[in-house]
Design a protein around this motif. Sequence first.
Motif, PDB file in Angstrom:
ATOM      1  N   LEU A 229       8.244   2.366  23.872  1.00 35.46           N
ATOM      2  CA  LEU A 229       7.057   2.069  22.941  1.00 35.46           C
ATOM      3  C   LEU A 229       7.556   2.897  21.744  1.00 35.46           C
ATOM      4  O   LEU A 229       7.384   2.424  20.597  1.00 35.46           O
ATOM      5  CB  LEU A 229       5.746   2.140  23.569  1.00 35.46           C
ATOM      6  N   GLY A 230       7.762   4.001  21.859  1.00 37.11           N
ATOM      7  CA  GLY A 230       7.856   4.955  20.854  1.00 37.11           C
ATOM      8  C   GLY A 230       9.035   4.361  19.937  1.00 37.11           C
ATOM      9  O   GLY A 230       8.997   4.470  18.804  1.00 37.11           O
TER      10      GLY A 230
ATOM     11  N   VAL B 293       7.694   1.439  17.923  1.00 34.00           N
ATOM     12  CA  VAL B 293       7.206   1.773  16.737  1.00 34.00           C
ATOM     13  C   VAL B 293       7.881   2.618  15.694  1.00 34.00           C
ATOM     14  O   VAL B 293       7.539   2.151  14.579  1.00 34.00           O
ATOM     15  CB  VAL B 293       5.918   2.803  17.330  1.00 34.00           C
TER      16      VAL B 293
ATOM     17  N   PRO C 295       6.584   4.712  27.734  1.00 36.25           N
ATOM     18  CA  PRO C 295       6.301   5.202  26.341  1.00 36.25           C
ATOM     19  C   PRO C 295       7.581   5.545  25.467  1.00 36.25           C
ATOM     20  O   PRO C 295       7.249   5.430  24.263  1.00 36.25           O
ATOM     21  CB  PRO C 295       5.518   6.706  26.684  1.00 36.25           C
TER      22      PRO C 295
END
Lengths: 448, 448
Positions: free
Chosen positions: B137-138, B141, B134
């Motif tokens: 991914l964070g 993004v 995460p």
Amino acid sequence: MDLECASQETVKQGLLARGWPPIKGFSKHVKTKVLEFFSLLIKLGQDDPRRVVHSLKAGLALTLVSLFYYYQPLYKSFGVSAMWAVITVVVVFEFSVGATLGKGVNRGLATLLAGGLAVGAHQLANLSGRIGEPIVLGIFVFLQAAVSTFVRFCPQIKARYDYGLLIFILTFSLISISGFRDDEVLELVHKRLLTVLIGGSTCVIISVLVFPVWAGQDLHNLIASNMEKLGIFLEGFGDEYFKMPEDGESEEDRPFLQGYKSVLDSKTIEDALANFARWEPRHGRFQFRHPWKQYLKIGALTRKCASRIESLNGHLYADIQAKREIRSKIQETCTTISMESGKALKELSMAIKTMVKPFAADIHIENSKSSVKNLDTLLKSGLWDDETDLLEVVPVATVASLLIDVVTCTAEIAESVNELATMLKFEVVEPTVSPEKPETGQPKIGIS
Amino acid sequence: MDLECASQETVKQGLLARGWPPIKGFSKHVKTKVLEFFSLLIKLGQDDPRRVVHSLKAGLALTLVSLFYYYQPLYKSFGVSAMWAVITVVVVFEFSVGATLGKGVNRGLATLLAGGLAVGAHQLANLSGRIGEPIVLGIFVFLQAAVSTFVRFCPQIKARYDYGLLIFILTFSLISISGFRDDEVLELVHKRLLTVLIGGSTCVIISVLVFPVWAGQDLHNLIASNMEKLGIFLEGFGDEYFKMPEDGESEEDRPFLQGYKSVLDSKTIEDALANFARWEPRHGRFQFRHPWKQYLKIGALTRKCASRIESLNGHLYADIQAKREIRSKIQETCTTISMESGKALKELSMAIKTMVKPFAADIHIENSKSSVKNLDTLLKSGLWDDETDLLEVVPVATVASLLIDVVTCTAEIAESVNELATMLKFEVVEPTVSPEKPETGQPKIGIS
């Protein structure tokens, strides 16, 4: 496969090393384009650093709502519906608080209304059996899409609720159609509404709390700075027009006189900012129901004045110039009119910027008006003798009549700024230095 | 509960029947507003019946894609992803073919690109373990959202690819985040892309096949009709300016002279139409790479001419009018200039409309130019004696110089229309009736 790639790579490098012309030319072209693009981006950031901040804020908002996916307890309660929070953030987060709020409110209300109606449509369609249901649903979807699409053509509605209508069509269609496959329509609506609210409020909170950009403040500054640009032109115009023209001089030589041009095209941006500002809550010196319409009125008058200035500017570079002797006769009066109107506009601009009642502007306007009277007398007393060619008088006469128009426009602008000052109860501050008193009495005759 | 409702209803009806003033007033107000709204909608439909057709087309497109939900075999292969086809139709379907195509292509390409990159991001994040995933991914993004949001500020990109960038942010975020919960990322991308393509092509097909609205055709007509509006003003101006003024006459009394006003504000709509037209394939007399830029050039020159006409119009209603004797001296020449420029503009407008080489326009322009020479002579020969007040000459001189400007503008417009005619190889048609030849030789002196 790997070997093949490697050998291709070697061939390519070989070609590049030998400088195969087409590749070399192409790579150079791409390099130039990329460099140009980056320098454009850097310029965009330097022109308004709030753009950089906004981009970081958008990234932050998106990263925050994506926690719904990463954090198990949150994911448990929303599941795939969390997607709607992400979608909401991407489409609702705008540059200014007003635009974000407007879109957020539109999206929230439209989802609520469409969700409610879609549940009703679903119940009605349910009554018509398994075969009748898709037909009834189809009719509902067709009708609401056609009617809402048509209503979007209405200019008054388009200006404020266009996005809401789009979301209405979207939500109604999605929920009523989904209802055909999923009987938990109420839960669907509930989850959708909740995730949209979460996404929307994330946007609004970040946009209000982290370096907020207020559309109202921007409109306020834009109106003031447009007025200032006209003032700068008018202050410089007299000297430029009456000085000895030099050969080959063009607009590029006087960049300080070209600032007014952006004022001519500012209607679209002013309207958009006022539209956003209406959604904004009280902030700083601006209330919720701030008189934004009055700003638009001042903006329109400023543009009217700018179109006169555009014509004046044309006379700076006209091929046919009036004879020096004729021009010099009205030089002093025209320079005073232009200078005093310019000062008045700069005063008014400063008054708006600082929200202090304009003090000296009226005096400057009186000065310019009394110079207009002098100009009238001058024109009446006869500027020419029998041998003067009317063609040589025409440009001077036109400049004079344009300057008279500018004084009228300036007075109108001053009046509407005063109206604004009364509406907003601008502070009254006594100036430390008093400007010159209006000139009255004998008209001054120029160099002649 | 039901009883309570019923009793409330009775009370309300009782109040209404007795005509309780506030309710009566309010219901009357609502009734008026609703009636106004409906008459506005009817007017919108009458002004451009294509709006009604467009609304029906939008309903049709939406009903068609909703078949993915109703028809079992289709639903089997797409499942809930079919939702994306519905969303695509709602947001992509626009009034003109060009706008629909532009949005569709933007959405399709952005989904493809973002989907591909998101799969890559997912693979990379996978390498960093369940806890690191995460975080990685964070970061992805956040970075892509911030960079893409910033790039959207770039004006050149905003004009054509703003929607694509929005969809890029949306798709990348959704797919890379979903990847955290659903390992079938490739299938997700595949389904998303397919449904977006289905939705997009439904829009494009319906918009091209069912009563298509071409932005290019609209731009073409707009440019021609704007020019015609200026022509109508100029043809009527001479008679209006020189006729005996009647008391209390105002702009409202001559609606045929007010048509030019819409030309002044047409820049935004022209730019938007040209932007859409660039996406449109060959249709009728328009090719894919039609010279839309030349249309914009003609449009800009027409607006320049319109701003001169705005000033002329101001002189129709000015408080200070020139003396009748002075005006009558230049009446015939000025009327000819105005009339001939008007005729030239109407000719040019007709040439664009019919795509036939302008034939008589050059002759009308020559006529107006030779009248300008007559006017020069007239002004030089002295319009006044020693007793004439210059203030009375100024308005006439200004009108004369504005008319001279209009002739210059008209010649510029004619030149750029001729360029367009060459680019598009307009037909050459010999006219059946030949217009008057240009007047040369002795200047005509007016009534004097």
